[in-house]
Design a protein around this motif. Sequence first.
Motif: not given
Length: 310
Positions: A6, A95, A98, A101, A103, A122-124, A304, A310
């Motif tokens: 990831r 954060r 993140d 949004r 990538d 973070v999510r990305c 993605k 992911t």
Amino acid sequence: MAFAHRHLLGLAALSADEILFLLDEAEHWLAFNRRPRRQDDRLSGLTIVNAFFENSTRTLVSFEIAGKRLGAQVVNMHVEHSSVKKGETLADTARTIDAMRPDVIAVRHSIGGAPDEIAGVVRCAVVNGGDGTHEHPTQGLLDALTIRRRKGRIEGLKVAICGDIRHSRVAGSNLACLPKLGAELRLVGPSVLLPEDAPAPTFTDMDEGIDGADVVMMLRNQRERMEAAEIATLEDFHARYGLTRARLARAAPDALVMHPGPMNRGVEIADDVADDPERSAIWDQVEAGVAVRMAVLDHLTRAKREGRPT
């Protein structure tokens, strides 16, 4: 094969096959970047944030060009504009980014482990653009790619890494990468600038260390580190550890010369060595950096783009 990770936080966690896969992918982008028009839209609609908490020029520009040539929206966040300067924690800054949004976040930081901390909140995808004295994975990849292209192979080559190895994230990534690909490493420098638990043979004599080497990789040195090594002047360092034409004669006749930049000419490397088109691969390294970062950005965003988890 697909790149299953990831994030790209370091090369120590990658297998030889995964490293070779990224090198092979970067070959495509090297050819692409030599075309008259260099625009691909596979990252169109995606956003890359280059969060550089430490000053940089070449790495930042390289990431920016890589992202834009793939069609991404690229935002550069410089340390002087960071809320960290106002007391915000690194995790809260991450954060905040993140929440917008992105990538991919490419992170450069003076503290080792900072990209890992950011990746944890973070999510990305997160790419380590150099953290403290830990690793600089895209530099390690571009160095491996440069060696393979100029020498035709990596396996069996003798690679001498010279200078301040203890504090070098470039050395850290090359130590994590090149032995997996079959290279034989040597570490050369003043004793206080060599790692305590060195994973490769060490040399404090430059002439001995580069004797017969197929690749001589010089590292940038800082004045405060030379003082710690009891080297009084830049001239003294150059005399003892600088790569001159005469000293290079100790290496293999076709030895490749490398340097991650920026160079201190007349300190770690002489002008006529740095500028020798037959021996020096320094500008090849810069070119390879864009291609490597394009390959990394492409593969870290594929899941993605293809609608996979992911």
